[in-house]
Design an enzyme around this catalytic site. Structure first.
Site, PDB file in Angstrom:
ATOM      1  N   ASP A   9       0.859  -1.172   0.000  1.00 32.85           N
ATOM      2  CA  ASP A   9       0.000   0.000   0.000  1.00 32.85           C
ATOM      3  C   ASP A   9       0.904   1.233   0.000  1.00 32.85           C
ATOM      4  OD1 ASP A   9       0.952   0.216   2.609  1.00 32.85           O
ATOM      5  OD2 ASP A   9      -1.023   0.088   3.549  1.00 32.85           O
ATOM      6  N   CYS A  66       2.823  -3.454   4.144  1.00 31.81           N
ATOM      7  CA  CYS A  66       2.000  -2.315   4.549  1.00 31.81           C
ATOM      8  C   CYS A  66       2.644  -1.749   5.810  1.00 31.81           C
ATOM      9  CB  CYS A  66       0.535  -2.709   4.742  1.00 31.81           C
ATOM     10  SG  CYS A  66       0.172  -3.813   6.125  1.00 31.81           S
ATOM     11  N   THR A  68       2.171  -2.432   9.101  1.00 33.60           N
ATOM     12  CA  THR A  68       2.544  -3.477  10.064  1.00 33.60           C
ATOM     13  C   THR A  68       2.735  -4.836   9.411  1.00 33.60           C
ATOM     14  OG1 THR A  68       0.248  -4.069  10.509  1.00 33.60           O
ATOM     15  CG2 THR A  68       1.247  -2.367  11.932  1.00 33.60           C
ATOM     16  N   GLY A  69       2.218  -5.022   8.209  1.00 34.27           N
ATOM     17  CA  GLY A  69       2.216  -6.318   7.550  1.00 34.27           C
ATOM     18  C   GLY A  69       0.962  -7.110   7.857  1.00 34.27           C
ATOM     19  N   HIS A  99       7.731 -25.305   8.046  1.00 32.94           N
ATOM     20  CA  HIS A  99       6.632 -25.991   8.713  1.00 32.94           C
ATOM     21  C   HIS A  99       5.268 -25.731   8.088  1.00 32.94           C
ATOM     22  CE1 HIS A  99       8.944 -26.434  12.784  1.00 32.94           C
ATOM     23  NE2 HIS A  99       9.650 -26.851  11.740  1.00 32.94           N
ATOM     24  N   HIS A 134       4.411 -31.974   8.885  1.00 34.59           N
ATOM     25  CA  HIS A 134       4.016 -30.616   8.518  1.00 34.59           C
ATOM     26  C   HIS A 134       3.065 -30.620   7.322  1.00 34.59           C
ATOM     27  CE1 HIS A 134       7.001 -29.402  11.398  1.00 34.59           C
ATOM     28  NE2 HIS A 134       7.935 -30.055  10.717  1.00 34.59           N
ATOM     29  N   ARG A 137      -0.503 -30.998   8.393  1.00 34.10           N
ATOM     30  CA  ARG A 137      -1.070 -29.738   8.899  1.00 34.10           C
ATOM     31  C   ARG A 137      -1.442 -28.807   7.754  1.00 34.10           C
ATOM     32  NH1 ARG A 137       3.681 -30.123  13.288  1.00 34.10           N
ATOM     33  NH2 ARG A 137       2.685 -31.712  14.570  1.00 34.10           N
TER      34      ARG A 137
END
Length: 166
Positions: A9, A66, A68-69, A99, A134, A137
């Site tokens: 952004d 952005c 903060t992400g 992972h 992993h 998951r």
């Protein structure tokens, strides 16, 4: 050559060219999905664009920036098939690939500086998915995304070699 989609952004626009140049220096092909000015804009636009580019298979990985992400990663994660992670340090970036098989990396230009961002990107790109337990998951995440409770339960209870650590 690995193709990387990148977007930000207006807040991430100053850090984005630094990361683009770094990626090219490392040998990656990079396409910028915007924003292209400091004029106020909405982060979901660019999280969605990068997420769709990766989910389509046209790009191997994505990076979004952005303030903060967090916001832009939430937007990318709304795209089916995207596993975006927000990282403010390299260790989490590395483990997210090993992972969780993340395919989009997010970070905040108000949280990390250019050199730390490069370290995060390098750790993320240098890591490889480990599979095994992993993979189970990640497959469970895909079943949740598809709202397929039957598939989720089948994966959860599977004794398949597919999920054995190697």
């Amino acid at each position: 050559m690995t193709k990387i989609a990148i977007g930000s952004d207006h807040v991430g626009i100053e850090l984005k060219p630094v990361i683009k140049d770094y990626l090219v220096e490392l040998g990656y092909e990079v396409t910028d999905f915007g924003a292209n000015s400091t004029e106020r804009t909405d982060y979901p636009i660019y999280g969605k664009k990068v997420g769709e580019a990766v989910a389509s298979g046209d790009y191997d990985l994505g990076i979004v920036i952005c303030g903060t992400g967090v916001g832009i990663s939430l937007a990318a994660n709304k795209v089916a098939g995207i596993r975006a992670v927000v990282c403010s340090e390299p260790y989490s970036a590395q483990l997210s690939r090993q992972h969780n098989n993340t395919n989009v990396l997010a970070f905040g230009s108000r949280v990390v500086g250019a050199e730390l961002a490069k370290m995060i990107v390098k750790a993320w790109l240098d890591a490889s998915f480990l599979g095994g337990r992993h993979l189970r998951r990640v497959d469970e995440l895909a079943a949740i995304e598809a709202a397929d409770d039957e598939k989720f339960e089948a994966i959860r209870t599977s004794n398949s070699e597919r999920y054995a650590d190697k």
